[in-house]
Motif scaffolding. Structure first.
Motif, PDB file in Angstrom:
ATOM      1  N   UNK A 138     101.501  29.511  29.984  1.00  0.00           N
ATOM      2  CA  UNK A 138     101.972  30.566  29.091  1.00  0.00           C
ATOM      3  C   UNK A 138     103.446  30.320  28.846  1.00  0.00           C
ATOM      4  N   UNK A 139     103.895  30.604  27.628  1.00  0.00           N
ATOM      5  CA  UNK A 139     105.324  30.603  27.333  1.00  0.00           C
ATOM      6  C   UNK A 139     105.810  32.038  27.496  1.00  0.00           C
ATOM      7  N   UNK A 140     107.030  32.186  27.960  1.00  0.00           N
ATOM      8  CA  UNK A 140     107.640  33.503  28.088  1.00  0.00           C
ATOM      9  C   UNK A 140     109.126  33.358  27.778  1.00  0.00           C
ATOM     10  N   UNK A 141     109.605  34.244  26.922  1.00  0.00           N
ATOM     11  CA  UNK A 141     111.016  34.187  26.566  1.00  0.00           C
ATOM     12  C   UNK A 141     111.843  34.798  27.681  1.00  0.00           C
ATOM     13  N   UNK A 142     112.915  34.138  28.042  1.00  0.00           N
ATOM     14  CA  UNK A 142     113.775  34.617  29.107  1.00  0.00           C
ATOM     15  C   UNK A 142     114.986  33.724  29.228  1.00  0.00           C
ATOM     16  N   UNK A 145      98.366  26.518  37.022  1.00  0.00           N
ATOM     17  CA  UNK A 145      98.856  27.407  35.980  1.00  0.00           C
ATOM     18  C   UNK A 145     100.367  27.511  36.098  1.00  0.00           C
ATOM     19  N   UNK A 146     101.016  27.688  34.949  1.00  0.00           N
ATOM     20  CA  UNK A 146     102.470  27.751  34.968  1.00  0.00           C
ATOM     21  C   UNK A 146     103.041  28.542  33.818  1.00  0.00           C
ATOM     22  N   UNK A 147     104.366  28.747  33.909  1.00  0.00           N
ATOM     23  CA  UNK A 147     105.122  29.448  32.881  1.00  0.00           C
ATOM     24  C   UNK A 147     106.175  28.509  32.303  1.00  0.00           C
ATOM     25  N   UNK A 148     106.169  28.379  30.985  1.00  0.00           N
ATOM     26  CA  UNK A 148     107.193  27.616  30.272  1.00  0.00           C
ATOM     27  C   UNK A 148     108.168  28.633  29.692  1.00  0.00           C
ATOM     28  N   UNK A 149     109.316  28.785  30.344  1.00  0.00           N
ATOM     29  CA  UNK A 149     110.317  29.739  29.893  1.00  0.00           C
ATOM     30  C   UNK A 149     111.093  29.103  28.745  1.00  0.00           C
ATOM     31  N   UNK A 150     111.327  29.908  27.699  1.00  0.00           N
ATOM     32  CA  UNK A 150     112.104  29.412  26.564  1.00  0.00           C
ATOM     33  C   UNK A 150     113.140  30.450  26.160  1.00  0.00           C
ATOM     34  N   UNK A 151     114.174  29.965  25.507  1.00  0.00           N
ATOM     35  CA  UNK A 151     115.190  30.840  24.926  1.00  0.00           C
ATOM     36  C   UNK A 151     115.561  30.271  23.563  1.00  0.00           C
ATOM     37  N   UNK A 152     116.051  31.122  22.697  1.00  0.00           N
ATOM     38  CA  UNK A 152     116.472  30.664  21.381  1.00  0.00           C
ATOM     39  C   UNK A 152     117.917  31.062  21.159  1.00  0.00           C
ATOM     40  N   UNK A 153     118.617  30.200  20.470  1.00  0.00           N
ATOM     41  CA  UNK A 153     120.012  30.463  20.143  1.00  0.00           C
ATOM     42  C   UNK A 153     120.259  29.884  18.755  1.00  0.00           C
ATOM     43  N   UNK A 202      95.737  27.116  41.784  1.00  0.00           N
ATOM     44  CA  UNK A 202      95.198  28.419  42.153  1.00  0.00           C
ATOM     45  C   UNK A 202      93.760  28.255  42.595  1.00  0.00           C
ATOM     46  N   UNK A 203      93.314  29.266  43.308  1.00  0.00           N
ATOM     47  CA  UNK A 203      91.995  29.250  43.926  1.00  0.00           C
ATOM     48  C   UNK A 203      91.047  30.181  43.181  1.00  0.00           C
ATOM     49  N   UNK A 204      89.751  29.991  43.377  1.00  0.00           N
ATOM     50  CA  UNK A 204      88.796  30.946  42.815  1.00  0.00           C
ATOM     51  C   UNK A 204      89.146  32.359  43.300  1.00  0.00           C
ATOM     52  N   UNK A 205      89.052  33.323  42.398  1.00  0.00           N
ATOM     53  CA  UNK A 205      89.396  34.693  42.745  1.00  0.00           C
ATOM     54  C   UNK A 205      90.802  35.076  42.334  1.00  0.00           C
ATOM     55  N   UNK A 206      91.674  34.101  42.129  1.00  0.00           N
ATOM     56  CA  UNK A 206      93.030  34.361  41.652  1.00  0.00           C
ATOM     57  C   UNK A 206      93.043  34.034  40.163  1.00  0.00           C
ATOM     58  N   UNK A 207      93.589  34.914  39.349  1.00  0.00           N
ATOM     59  CA  UNK A 207      93.642  34.607  37.919  1.00  0.00           C
ATOM     60  C   UNK A 207      94.710  33.555  37.657  1.00  0.00           C
ATOM     61  N   UNK A 208      94.523  32.821  36.591  1.00  0.00           N
ATOM     62  CA  UNK A 208      95.502  31.800  36.218  1.00  0.00           C
ATOM     63  C   UNK A 208      96.866  32.432  35.963  1.00  0.00           C
ATOM     64  N   UNK A 209      96.876  33.580  35.308  1.00  0.00           N
ATOM     65  CA  UNK A 209      98.158  34.233  35.009  1.00  0.00           C
ATOM     66  C   UNK A 209      98.866  34.671  36.289  1.00  0.00           C
ATOM     67  N   UNK A 210      98.129  35.216  37.242  1.00  0.00           N
ATOM     68  CA  UNK A 210      98.727  35.614  38.524  1.00  0.00           C
ATOM     69  C   UNK A 210      99.266  34.386  39.253  1.00  0.00           C
ATOM     70  N   UNK A 211      98.523  33.296  39.213  1.00  0.00           N
ATOM     71  CA  UNK A 211      98.977  32.052  39.859  1.00  0.00           C
ATOM     72  C   UNK A 211     100.241  31.526  39.192  1.00  0.00           C
ATOM     73  N   UNK A 212     100.304  31.609  37.866  1.00  0.00           N
ATOM     74  CA  UNK A 212     101.484  31.122  37.141  1.00  0.00           C
ATOM     75  C   UNK A 212     102.732  31.888  37.586  1.00  0.00           C
ATOM     76  N   UNK A 213     102.616  33.198  37.686  1.00  0.00           N
ATOM     77  CA  UNK A 213     103.759  34.017  38.117  1.00  0.00           C
ATOM     78  C   UNK A 213     104.124  33.723  39.580  1.00  0.00           C
TER      79      UNK A 213
END
Length: 156
Positions: free
Chosen positions: A90-94, A7-15, A46-57
């Motif tokens: 997940x994408x997250x703006x930052x 699991x991962x985070x794709x950070x994006x920004x707009x200009x 990530x392992x069973x018991x860990x959520x994908x979102x928690x692993x991404x962070x």
């Protein structure tokens, strides 16, 4: 056989020039001389018991040494890479400065068969790219996330 999941985070920004995404060049000797197909969304298993979102962070912090942006997470779904691993992103703006990255490390035998263990950075550089610039750099199995992000940005 258990399917590996990442699991991962794709950070994006707009200009004014449009969107940019933050991707990381994979570290270690196997990727050192490659550019095309040698970049990735910051992610990890990530392992069973860990959520994908928690692993991404968690993996964002482990790979880049910086806190994950706190913005709203936009689910970009999952895809199966050529190696069979299922990747959820997940994408997250930052916005962050690639020069501030302090990558985590991993240990592997190098050269192979030498019996010598060496430590390498998980990522050796991080940069902002337009989705078009990122497309040929990303591992082929992750390019779908750029398409999904662009669709989200058009619709928002």
């Amino acid at each position: 056989m258990t399917v590996k999941r990442s699991a991962g985070l794709l950070v994006f920004r707009t200009s004014g020039g449009g969107p940019e995404v933050l991707i990381a060049h994979m570290g270690g000797p196997m990727w050192a001389k490659r550019d095309a197909g040698a970049w990735s969304v910051p992610k990890g298993e990530y392992e069973p018991g860990e959520t994908a979102e928690a692993a991404a962070r968690r993996e964002f912090v482990e790979e880049l040494g910086l806190p994950a942006p706190d913005g709203d997470k936009v689910p970009l779904g999952e895809t199966r890479q050529a190696n069979g691993k299922i990747v959820t992103v997940w994408a997250v703006e930052g916005d962050l400065d690639p020069a501030a990255v302090v990558p985590g490390t991993f240990t592997m035998e190098w050269p192979r068969g030498s019996g010598v263990e060496r430590e390498f950075p998980e990522v050796d550089r991080v940069a902002w790219f337009t989705p078009e610039e990122a497309a040929h750099r990303l591992v082929a199995g992750q390019r779908v996330f750029l398409d999904r992000l662009e669709q989200y940005l058009r619709e928002r």
